[in-house]
Write a protein that holds these residues in place. Structure first.
Motif, PDB file in Angstrom:
ATOM      1  N   GLN A  32      -7.790   2.092  -4.670  1.00  0.00           N
ATOM      2  CA  GLN A  32      -7.541   1.187  -5.786  1.00  0.00           C
ATOM      3  C   GLN A  32      -6.677  -0.003  -5.393  1.00  0.00           C
ATOM      4  O   GLN A  32      -6.773  -1.071  -5.983  1.00  0.00           O
ATOM      5  CB  GLN A  32      -6.869   1.938  -6.932  1.00  0.00           C
ATOM      6  CG  GLN A  32      -7.738   3.029  -7.531  1.00  0.00           C
ATOM      7  CD  GLN A  32      -7.090   3.684  -8.734  1.00  0.00           C
ATOM      8  OE1 GLN A  32      -6.104   3.193  -9.263  1.00  0.00           O
ATOM      9  NE2 GLN A  32      -7.640   4.805  -9.169  1.00  0.00           N
ATOM     10  N   HIS A  33      -5.819   0.189  -4.382  1.00  0.00           N
ATOM     11  CA  HIS A  33      -4.921  -0.903  -3.995  1.00  0.00           C
ATOM     12  C   HIS A  33      -4.673  -0.855  -2.488  1.00  0.00           C
ATOM     13  O   HIS A  33      -3.806  -0.125  -2.009  1.00  0.00           O
ATOM     14  CB  HIS A  33      -3.593  -0.798  -4.742  1.00  0.00           C
ATOM     15  CG  HIS A  33      -2.610  -1.878  -4.368  1.00  0.00           C
ATOM     16  ND1 HIS A  33      -2.936  -3.222  -4.379  1.00  0.00           N
ATOM     17  CD2 HIS A  33      -1.323  -1.810  -3.966  1.00  0.00           C
ATOM     18  CE1 HIS A  33      -1.891  -3.931  -4.002  1.00  0.00           C
ATOM     19  NE2 HIS A  33      -0.900  -3.092  -3.746  1.00  0.00           N
ATOM     20  N   LEU A  34      -5.447  -1.636  -1.744  1.00  0.00           N
ATOM     21  CA  LEU A  34      -5.220  -1.778  -0.314  1.00  0.00           C
ATOM     22  C   LEU A  34      -4.221  -2.909  -0.121  1.00  0.00           C
ATOM     23  O   LEU A  34      -4.505  -4.062  -0.419  1.00  0.00           O
ATOM     24  CB  LEU A  34      -6.542  -2.065   0.405  1.00  0.00           C
ATOM     25  CG  LEU A  34      -7.532  -0.892   0.370  1.00  0.00           C
ATOM     26  CD1 LEU A  34      -8.878  -1.307   0.918  1.00  0.00           C
ATOM     27  CD2 LEU A  34      -6.977   0.296   1.149  1.00  0.00           C
ATOM     28  N   ARG A  35      -3.039  -2.568   0.369  1.00  0.00           N
ATOM     29  CA  ARG A  35      -1.923  -3.522   0.342  1.00  0.00           C
ATOM     30  C   ARG A  35      -1.647  -4.177   1.688  1.00  0.00           C
ATOM     31  O   ARG A  35      -0.819  -5.098   1.763  1.00  0.00           O
ATOM     32  CB  ARG A  35      -0.655  -2.821  -0.140  1.00  0.00           C
ATOM     33  CG  ARG A  35      -0.304  -1.597   0.682  1.00  0.00           C
ATOM     34  CD  ARG A  35       0.960  -0.913   0.199  1.00  0.00           C
ATOM     35  NE  ARG A  35       1.267   0.284   0.967  1.00  0.00           N
ATOM     36  CZ  ARG A  35       1.779   0.279   2.177  1.00  0.00           C
ATOM     37  NH1 ARG A  35       2.033  -0.861   2.785  1.00  0.00           N
ATOM     38  NH2 ARG A  35       2.022   1.407   2.823  1.00  0.00           N
ATOM     39  N   ARG A  90     -11.649   5.583 -11.460  1.00  0.00           N
ATOM     40  CA  ARG A  90     -11.657   4.237 -10.936  1.00  0.00           C
ATOM     41  C   ARG A  90     -11.598   4.254  -9.394  1.00  0.00           C
ATOM     42  O   ARG A  90     -10.885   5.068  -8.810  1.00  0.00           O
ATOM     43  CB  ARG A  90     -10.457   3.453 -11.458  1.00  0.00           C
ATOM     44  CG  ARG A  90     -10.522   3.149 -12.952  1.00  0.00           C
ATOM     45  CD  ARG A  90      -9.223   2.497 -13.423  1.00  0.00           C
ATOM     46  NE  ARG A  90      -9.368   1.914 -14.751  1.00  0.00           N
ATOM     47  CZ  ARG A  90      -8.391   1.276 -15.374  1.00  0.00           C
ATOM     48  NH1 ARG A  90      -7.208   1.134 -14.793  1.00  0.00           N
ATOM     49  NH2 ARG A  90      -8.596   0.761 -16.575  1.00  0.00           N
ATOM     50  N   VAL A  91     -12.338   3.354  -8.778  1.00  0.00           N
ATOM     51  CA  VAL A  91     -12.321   3.252  -7.319  1.00  0.00           C
ATOM     52  C   VAL A  91     -11.597   1.991  -6.881  1.00  0.00           C
ATOM     53  O   VAL A  91     -10.617   2.048  -6.126  1.00  0.00           O
ATOM     54  CB  VAL A  91     -13.746   3.293  -6.745  1.00  0.00           C
ATOM     55  CG1 VAL A  91     -13.720   3.090  -5.227  1.00  0.00           C
ATOM     56  CG2 VAL A  91     -14.424   4.611  -7.092  1.00  0.00           C
ATOM     57  N   TYR A  92     -12.058   0.829  -7.315  1.00  0.00           N
ATOM     58  CA  TYR A  92     -11.467  -0.439  -6.888  1.00  0.00           C
ATOM     59  C   TYR A  92     -11.798  -1.498  -7.925  1.00  0.00           C
ATOM     60  O   TYR A  92     -12.896  -1.504  -8.484  1.00  0.00           O
ATOM     61  CB  TYR A  92     -12.010  -0.855  -5.517  1.00  0.00           C
ATOM     62  CG  TYR A  92     -11.480  -2.187  -5.025  1.00  0.00           C
ATOM     63  CD1 TYR A  92     -10.203  -2.279  -4.481  1.00  0.00           C
ATOM     64  CD2 TYR A  92     -12.241  -3.343  -5.110  1.00  0.00           C
ATOM     65  CE1 TYR A  92      -9.701  -3.486  -4.036  1.00  0.00           C
ATOM     66  CE2 TYR A  92     -11.746  -4.560  -4.673  1.00  0.00           C
ATOM     67  CZ  TYR A  92     -10.473  -4.621  -4.134  1.00  0.00           C
ATOM     68  OH  TYR A  92      -9.979  -5.819  -3.692  1.00  0.00           O
ATOM     69  N   ALA A  93     -10.858  -2.407  -8.160  1.00  0.00           N
ATOM     70  CA  ALA A  93     -11.072  -3.493  -9.118  1.00  0.00           C
ATOM     71  C   ALA A  93     -11.274  -4.809  -8.382  1.00  0.00           C
ATOM     72  O   ALA A  93     -10.470  -5.164  -7.523  1.00  0.00           O
ATOM     73  CB  ALA A  93      -9.893  -3.616 -10.071  1.00  0.00           C
ATOM     74  N   PHE A  94     -12.348  -5.523  -8.706  1.00  0.00           N
ATOM     75  CA  PHE A  94     -12.547  -6.853  -8.137  1.00  0.00           C
ATOM     76  C   PHE A  94     -11.491  -7.793  -8.727  1.00  0.00           C
ATOM     77  O   PHE A  94     -11.482  -8.037  -9.932  1.00  0.00           O
ATOM     78  CB  PHE A  94     -13.941  -7.387  -8.478  1.00  0.00           C
ATOM     79  CG  PHE A  94     -15.066  -6.527  -7.989  1.00  0.00           C
ATOM     80  CD1 PHE A  94     -15.185  -6.207  -6.647  1.00  0.00           C
ATOM     81  CD2 PHE A  94     -16.013  -6.028  -8.874  1.00  0.00           C
ATOM     82  CE1 PHE A  94     -16.231  -5.420  -6.193  1.00  0.00           C
ATOM     83  CE2 PHE A  94     -17.065  -5.245  -8.426  1.00  0.00           C
ATOM     84  CZ  PHE A  94     -17.170  -4.932  -7.080  1.00  0.00           C
ATOM     85  N   PRO A  95     -10.599  -8.337  -7.909  1.00  0.00           N
ATOM     86  CA  PRO A  95      -9.559  -9.203  -8.469  1.00  0.00           C
ATOM     87  C   PRO A  95     -10.098 -10.526  -8.983  1.00  0.00           C
ATOM     88  O   PRO A  95      -9.472 -11.182  -9.810  1.00  0.00           O
ATOM     89  CB  PRO A  95      -8.615  -9.426  -7.280  1.00  0.00           C
ATOM     90  CG  PRO A  95      -9.470  -9.218  -6.072  1.00  0.00           C
ATOM     91  CD  PRO A  95     -10.482  -8.193  -6.452  1.00  0.00           C
ATOM     92  N   LYS A 122     -16.567   2.333 -10.326  1.00  0.00           N
ATOM     93  CA  LYS A 122     -16.364   3.709 -10.772  1.00  0.00           C
ATOM     94  C   LYS A 122     -17.003   4.706  -9.812  1.00  0.00           C
ATOM     95  O   LYS A 122     -17.998   4.408  -9.144  1.00  0.00           O
ATOM     96  CB  LYS A 122     -16.980   3.889 -12.165  1.00  0.00           C
ATOM     97  CG  LYS A 122     -16.334   3.030 -13.248  1.00  0.00           C
ATOM     98  CD  LYS A 122     -14.987   3.593 -13.635  1.00  0.00           C
ATOM     99  CE  LYS A 122     -14.441   2.918 -14.875  1.00  0.00           C
ATOM    100  NZ  LYS A 122     -13.255   3.626 -15.395  1.00  0.00           N
ATOM    101  N   ALA A 123     -16.433   5.926  -9.785  1.00  0.00           N
ATOM    102  CA  ALA A 123     -16.966   6.967  -8.903  1.00  0.00           C
ATOM    103  C   ALA A 123     -18.346   7.440  -9.354  1.00  0.00           C
ATOM    104  O   ALA A 123     -19.135   7.949  -8.545  1.00  0.00           O
ATOM    105  CB  ALA A 123     -16.000   8.153  -8.852  1.00  0.00           C
ATOM    106  N   GLN A 124     -18.655   7.287 -10.637  1.00  0.00           N
ATOM    107  CA  GLN A 124     -19.954   7.641 -11.204  1.00  0.00           C
ATOM    108  C   GLN A 124     -20.365   6.527 -12.175  1.00  0.00           C
ATOM    109  O   GLN A 124     -19.515   5.749 -12.625  1.00  0.00           O
ATOM    110  CB  GLN A 124     -19.885   8.990 -11.939  1.00  0.00           C
ATOM    111  CG  GLN A 124     -19.519  10.173 -11.064  1.00  0.00           C
ATOM    112  CD  GLN A 124     -20.575  10.483 -10.023  1.00  0.00           C
ATOM    113  OE1 GLN A 124     -21.759  10.233 -10.240  1.00  0.00           O
ATOM    114  NE2 GLN A 124     -20.148  11.028  -8.889  1.00  0.00           N
TER     115      GLN A 124
END
Length: 292
Positions: free
Chosen positions: A162-165, A232-237, A223-225
Protein backbone atom coordinates in the motif's frame (compact mmCIF):
# COMPACT_ATOMS: atom_id res chain seq x y z
CA UNK A 1 97.76 4.02 13.05
CA UNK A 2 96.00 3.38 16.28
CA UNK A 3 92.37 2.11 16.20
CA UNK A 4 89.57 3.98 18.01
CA UNK A 5 87.27 1.21 19.22
CA UNK A 6 84.58 3.60 20.57
CA UNK A 7 84.14 5.46 17.28
CA UNK A 8 84.04 2.28 15.17
CA UNK A 9 81.42 0.74 17.44
CA UNK A 10 79.24 3.83 17.10
CA UNK A 11 79.49 3.83 13.30
CA UNK A 12 78.66 0.13 13.07
CA UNK A 13 75.57 0.61 15.27
CA UNK A 14 74.34 3.50 13.10
CA UNK A 15 74.81 1.40 9.95
CA UNK A 16 72.88 -1.50 11.44
CA UNK A 17 69.98 0.78 12.43
CA UNK A 18 69.77 2.27 8.93
CA UNK A 19 69.58 -1.20 7.38
CA UNK A 20 66.83 -2.29 9.81
CA UNK A 21 64.64 0.84 9.64
CA UNK A 22 61.57 0.39 7.33
CA UNK A 23 61.55 2.29 4.05
CA UNK A 24 59.05 5.16 3.76
CA UNK A 25 55.86 4.35 1.90
CA UNK A 26 55.77 5.21 -1.80
CA UNK A 27 53.91 8.37 -2.65
CA UNK A 28 50.17 7.70 -2.78
CA UNK A 29 50.45 4.11 -1.49
CA UNK A 30 48.30 3.18 1.53
CA UNK A 31 50.25 2.55 4.73
CA UNK A 32 47.61 0.14 6.06
CA UNK A 33 44.75 -1.93 4.68
CA UNK A 34 42.04 0.34 6.15
CA UNK A 35 42.03 3.19 3.58
CA UNK A 36 41.96 0.74 0.68
CA UNK A 37 38.99 -1.11 2.23
CA UNK A 38 37.16 2.17 2.83
CA UNK A 39 37.73 3.22 -0.78
CA UNK A 40 36.38 -0.11 -2.06
CA UNK A 41 33.22 0.32 0.01
CA UNK A 42 32.49 3.70 -1.59
CA UNK A 43 32.87 2.57 -5.21
CA UNK A 44 29.82 3.49 -7.30
CA UNK A 45 29.83 1.39 -10.46
CA UNK A 46 28.42 -1.77 -12.02
CA UNK A 47 29.73 -4.44 -9.62
CA UNK A 48 28.47 -7.63 -11.29
CA UNK A 49 28.03 -8.98 -14.83
CA UNK A 50 24.82 -9.71 -16.69
CA UNK A 51 23.03 -6.35 -16.85
CA UNK A 52 21.81 -4.88 -20.11
CA UNK A 53 23.73 -2.00 -21.64
CA UNK A 54 20.81 0.31 -20.80
CA UNK A 55 20.79 -0.76 -17.14
CA UNK A 56 24.54 -0.16 -16.98
CA UNK A 57 24.02 3.34 -18.38
CA UNK A 58 21.40 3.98 -15.69
CA UNK A 59 23.89 2.94 -13.01
CA UNK A 60 26.52 5.21 -14.54
CA UNK A 61 24.09 8.15 -14.57
CA UNK A 62 23.23 7.68 -10.89
CA UNK A 63 26.89 7.25 -9.96
CA UNK A 64 27.79 10.48 -11.77
CA UNK A 65 25.49 12.29 -9.34
CA UNK A 66 27.20 10.57 -6.39
CA UNK A 67 30.59 11.65 -7.75
CA UNK A 68 29.27 15.22 -8.00
CA UNK A 69 28.42 15.11 -4.26
CA UNK A 70 24.75 15.95 -4.91
CA UNK A 71 22.37 16.36 -1.97
CA UNK A 72 19.33 14.33 -1.06
CA UNK A 73 16.43 16.77 -1.05
CA UNK A 74 12.80 15.85 -0.41
CA UNK A 75 10.81 16.14 -3.62
CA UNK A 76 13.96 16.74 -5.66
CA UNK A 77 14.08 15.45 -9.22
CA UNK A 78 10.34 15.75 -9.88
CA UNK A 79 10.29 18.83 -12.06
CA UNK A 80 8.80 19.04 -15.56
CA UNK A 81 11.90 17.22 -16.86
CA UNK A 82 14.23 14.68 -15.20
CA UNK A 83 17.17 16.18 -13.34
CA UNK A 84 18.01 17.75 -9.98
CA UNK A 85 15.64 20.35 -8.54
CA UNK A 86 15.35 22.24 -5.27
CA UNK A 87 13.41 20.29 -2.70
CA UNK A 88 10.79 21.20 -0.14
CA UNK A 89 10.23 20.71 3.57
CA UNK A 90 8.96 17.30 4.61
CA UNK A 91 6.52 18.04 7.46
CA UNK A 92 7.45 14.71 9.06
CA UNK A 93 11.24 15.23 8.98
CA UNK A 94 12.92 18.12 10.84
CA UNK A 95 16.16 17.33 8.97
CA UNK A 96 14.54 18.58 5.74
CA UNK A 97 14.47 22.22 6.86
CA UNK A 98 17.24 23.12 4.41
CA UNK A 99 15.96 21.02 1.49
CA UNK A 100 14.41 24.04 -0.30
CA UNK A 101 17.95 25.48 -0.47
CA UNK A 102 19.53 22.30 -1.85
CA UNK A 103 19.58 21.20 -5.48
CA UNK A 104 19.28 17.43 -5.63
CA UNK A 105 17.07 14.35 -5.68
CA UNK A 106 14.87 12.26 -3.48
CA UNK A 107 14.93 8.49 -3.96
CA UNK A 108 12.50 8.28 -6.87
CA UNK A 109 13.84 11.48 -8.41
CA UNK A 110 17.26 9.84 -8.71
CA UNK A 111 15.77 6.69 -10.28
CA UNK A 112 13.79 8.82 -12.74
CA UNK A 113 16.91 10.77 -13.75
CA UNK A 114 19.10 7.66 -14.09
CA UNK A 115 16.74 5.86 -16.47
CA UNK A 116 15.93 9.01 -18.43
CA UNK A 117 19.66 9.49 -19.04
CA UNK A 118 20.02 5.81 -19.98
CA UNK A 119 17.11 5.71 -22.43
CA UNK A 120 16.69 9.28 -23.62
CA UNK A 121 13.05 9.14 -22.49
CA UNK A 122 11.24 9.91 -19.23
CA UNK A 123 10.05 6.33 -18.66
CA UNK A 124 9.93 6.29 -14.85
CA UNK A 125 8.28 9.58 -13.96
CA UNK A 126 6.59 9.06 -10.61
CA UNK A 127 7.02 8.23 -6.94
CA UNK A 128 8.58 5.03 -5.60
CA UNK A 129 5.32 3.06 -5.77
CA UNK A 130 4.64 4.02 -9.39
CA UNK A 131 8.21 3.09 -10.33
CA UNK A 132 8.06 -0.31 -8.64
CA UNK A 133 4.65 -1.11 -10.14
CA UNK A 134 5.70 0.19 -13.56
CA UNK A 135 3.99 -1.31 -16.60
CA UNK A 136 7.55 -1.59 -17.95
CA UNK A 137 8.42 -4.45 -15.62
CA UNK A 138 10.51 -7.15 -17.30
CA UNK A 139 10.71 -9.25 -14.11
CA UNK A 140 9.76 -8.99 -10.44
CA UNK A 141 11.42 -10.47 -7.37
CA UNK A 142 10.00 -10.98 -3.89
CA UNK A 143 11.80 -10.14 -0.68
CA UNK A 144 12.14 -13.85 0.01
CA UNK A 145 14.27 -14.34 -3.11
CA UNK A 146 16.94 -12.06 -1.69
CA UNK A 147 19.65 -10.67 -3.94
CA UNK A 148 20.66 -13.84 -5.80
CA UNK A 149 18.54 -13.27 -8.95
CA UNK A 150 19.22 -9.53 -9.18
CA UNK A 151 21.33 -7.70 -11.74
CA UNK A 152 22.83 -4.19 -11.70
CA UNK A 153 20.19 -1.63 -12.61
CA UNK A 154 17.32 -3.48 -10.91
CA UNK A 155 15.18 -1.32 -8.62
CA UNK A 156 14.92 -2.24 -4.94
CA UNK A 157 11.87 -1.12 -2.92
CA UNK A 158 11.02 -0.82 0.78
CA UNK A 159 7.66 -0.48 2.48
CA UNK A 160 4.33 -2.24 2.04
CA UNK A 161 2.20 -2.94 -1.02
CA UNK A 162 0.00 0.00 0.00
CA UNK A 163 2.89 2.38 0.64
CA UNK A 164 6.31 1.86 -0.93
CA UNK A 165 8.35 4.60 0.72
CA UNK A 166 11.87 4.10 -0.67
CA UNK A 167 13.52 2.92 -3.87
CA UNK A 168 17.17 2.46 -4.91
CA UNK A 169 19.28 1.11 -7.79
CA UNK A 170 21.17 -2.16 -7.39
CA UNK A 171 24.89 -2.15 -8.27
CA UNK A 172 25.65 -5.83 -7.68
CA UNK A 173 27.71 -7.52 -4.94
CA UNK A 174 25.15 -6.56 -2.29
CA UNK A 175 25.56 -2.81 -2.91
CA UNK A 176 23.18 -0.09 -4.10
CA UNK A 177 23.18 3.60 -4.97
CA UNK A 178 20.48 5.68 -3.29
CA UNK A 179 19.18 9.08 -2.27
CA UNK A 180 18.52 8.09 1.30
CA UNK A 181 17.39 10.94 3.54
CA UNK A 182 17.49 14.66 4.22
CA UNK A 183 20.78 16.00 5.51
CA UNK A 184 22.87 13.51 3.52
CA UNK A 185 24.43 13.33 0.07
CA UNK A 186 23.64 10.66 -2.49
CA UNK A 187 25.48 7.54 -1.44
CA UNK A 188 26.49 3.93 -1.99
CA UNK A 189 25.20 1.55 0.69
CA UNK A 190 24.87 -2.10 1.55
CA UNK A 191 21.43 -3.40 0.55
CA UNK A 192 19.25 -3.45 3.66
CA UNK A 193 17.46 -6.81 3.64
CA UNK A 194 15.43 -5.93 6.72
CA UNK A 195 11.76 -6.47 7.48
CA UNK A 196 10.85 -3.40 5.42
CA UNK A 197 12.43 -4.70 2.20
CA UNK A 198 9.57 -5.39 -0.21
CA UNK A 199 11.20 -6.70 -3.38
CA UNK A 200 12.74 -5.67 -6.68
CA UNK A 201 11.80 -5.04 -10.29
CA UNK A 202 13.80 -5.21 -13.52
CA UNK A 203 12.92 -2.43 -15.92
CA UNK A 204 11.97 -3.22 -19.52
CA UNK A 205 13.38 -0.32 -21.51
CA UNK A 206 12.17 -1.68 -24.85
CA UNK A 207 8.70 -1.74 -26.40
CA UNK A 208 5.89 -2.43 -23.93
CA UNK A 209 3.77 -5.51 -24.63
CA UNK A 210 0.21 -6.15 -23.55
CA UNK A 211 -2.92 -4.02 -23.25
CA UNK A 212 -1.82 -0.61 -21.98
CA UNK A 213 -4.29 1.96 -20.63
CA UNK A 214 -4.26 4.94 -18.31
CA UNK A 215 -6.24 5.57 -15.15
CA UNK A 216 -7.87 8.84 -14.14
CA UNK A 217 -8.50 10.35 -10.73
CA UNK A 218 -6.35 10.39 -7.60
CA UNK A 219 -6.13 7.97 -4.69
CA UNK A 220 -7.79 5.16 -6.66
CA UNK A 221 -7.35 1.85 -4.85
CA UNK A 222 -6.60 -1.50 -6.47
CA UNK A 223 -8.12 -4.52 -4.76
CA UNK A 224 -7.09 -8.10 -4.01
CA UNK A 225 -10.38 -9.30 -5.56
CA UNK A 226 -12.88 -7.64 -7.95
CA UNK A 227 -14.93 -6.23 -5.08
CA UNK A 228 -15.05 -2.97 -3.14
CA UNK A 229 -15.00 -5.04 0.06
CA UNK A 230 -11.72 -6.81 -0.82
CA UNK A 231 -8.39 -5.90 0.75
CA UNK A 232 -6.66 -2.83 -0.58
CA UNK A 233 -3.42 -3.39 -2.49
CA UNK A 234 -2.19 -0.04 -3.81
CA UNK A 235 -3.66 3.39 -4.54
CA UNK A 236 -2.79 5.27 -7.72
CA UNK A 237 -1.69 8.68 -6.41
CA UNK A 238 -2.45 10.26 -9.78
CA UNK A 239 -3.37 9.22 -13.35
CA UNK A 240 -1.12 6.23 -14.05
CA UNK A 241 -0.22 4.12 -17.09
CA UNK A 242 -1.19 0.50 -16.43
CA UNK A 243 -1.06 -2.86 -18.17
CA UNK A 244 -4.31 -4.86 -18.21
CA UNK A 245 -4.21 -8.65 -18.57
CA UNK A 246 -7.93 -9.40 -18.70
CA UNK A 247 -11.34 -8.18 -17.52
CA UNK A 248 -14.52 -9.71 -16.10
CA UNK A 249 -18.00 -8.85 -14.90
CA UNK A 250 -18.15 -8.85 -11.10
CA UNK A 251 -19.47 -6.52 -8.39
CA UNK A 252 -21.55 -3.57 -9.60
CA UNK A 253 -19.89 -0.29 -8.58
CA UNK A 254 -21.25 3.25 -8.59
CA UNK A 255 -18.68 6.03 -8.22
CA UNK A 256 -18.16 9.58 -9.48
CA UNK A 257 -21.44 9.46 -11.36
CA UNK A 258 -20.70 6.19 -13.19
CA UNK A 259 -22.02 2.65 -12.68
CA UNK A 260 -20.22 -0.40 -14.03
CA UNK A 261 -19.73 -4.06 -13.14
CA UNK A 262 -16.53 -4.54 -15.19
CA UNK A 263 -13.22 -5.06 -13.40
CA UNK A 264 -9.72 -5.37 -14.87
CA UNK A 265 -6.84 -7.51 -13.59
CA UNK A 266 -3.50 -5.69 -13.45
CA UNK A 267 -0.60 -8.19 -13.49
CA UNK A 268 1.99 -5.66 -12.32
CA UNK A 269 0.01 -5.09 -9.11
CA UNK A 270 -1.48 -8.59 -8.80
CA UNK A 271 -4.70 -6.71 -8.14
CA UNK A 272 -8.01 -5.59 -9.62
CA UNK A 273 -9.46 -2.17 -10.37
CA UNK A 274 -12.96 -1.18 -11.44
CA UNK A 275 -13.11 -0.13 -15.08
CA UNK A 276 -14.77 3.10 -13.95
CA UNK A 277 -11.30 4.50 -13.29
CA UNK A 278 -9.71 3.32 -16.54
CA UNK A 279 -9.88 5.75 -19.44
CA UNK A 280 -11.93 4.25 -22.26
CA UNK A 281 -15.24 2.47 -22.71
CA UNK A 282 -16.96 0.65 -19.85
CA UNK A 283 -15.84 -2.67 -21.38
CA UNK A 284 -12.27 -2.23 -22.64
CA UNK A 285 -11.70 -2.81 -26.35
CA UNK A 286 -9.40 -5.69 -27.24
CA UNK A 287 -8.95 -6.99 -23.69
CA UNK A 288 -9.87 -10.67 -23.20
CA UNK A 289 -12.20 -12.06 -20.56
CA UNK A 290 -10.50 -13.49 -17.47
CA UNK A 291 -10.89 -17.26 -17.47
CA UNK A 292 -9.91 -17.89 -13.83
Amino acid sequence: MRHRPGLISTLLAALAFSLWAPLPAAAGAPTTGAPRAAAAESICAVLAPGASATAERAVAAACAQVAADVWYTWGGGHGPRPGPTYGKVDPDDPASAHDPERLGFDCSGLVRHAYAEATGSDILNGVAGAQYYTHRAAARFTAGQGLTPLLPGDLLAWGTSQHLRHIAIYLGAGRMVEARQSGTRLMVSDVRLDSNYFGAVRVNTGPVTGHVFRTWGTGVWTKAQPSTRAARVYAFPQPTTIRVECQKHAELVTSDGYTNDAWSYLPDYKAWVTNIYIQGPAWLDGVPVCTS
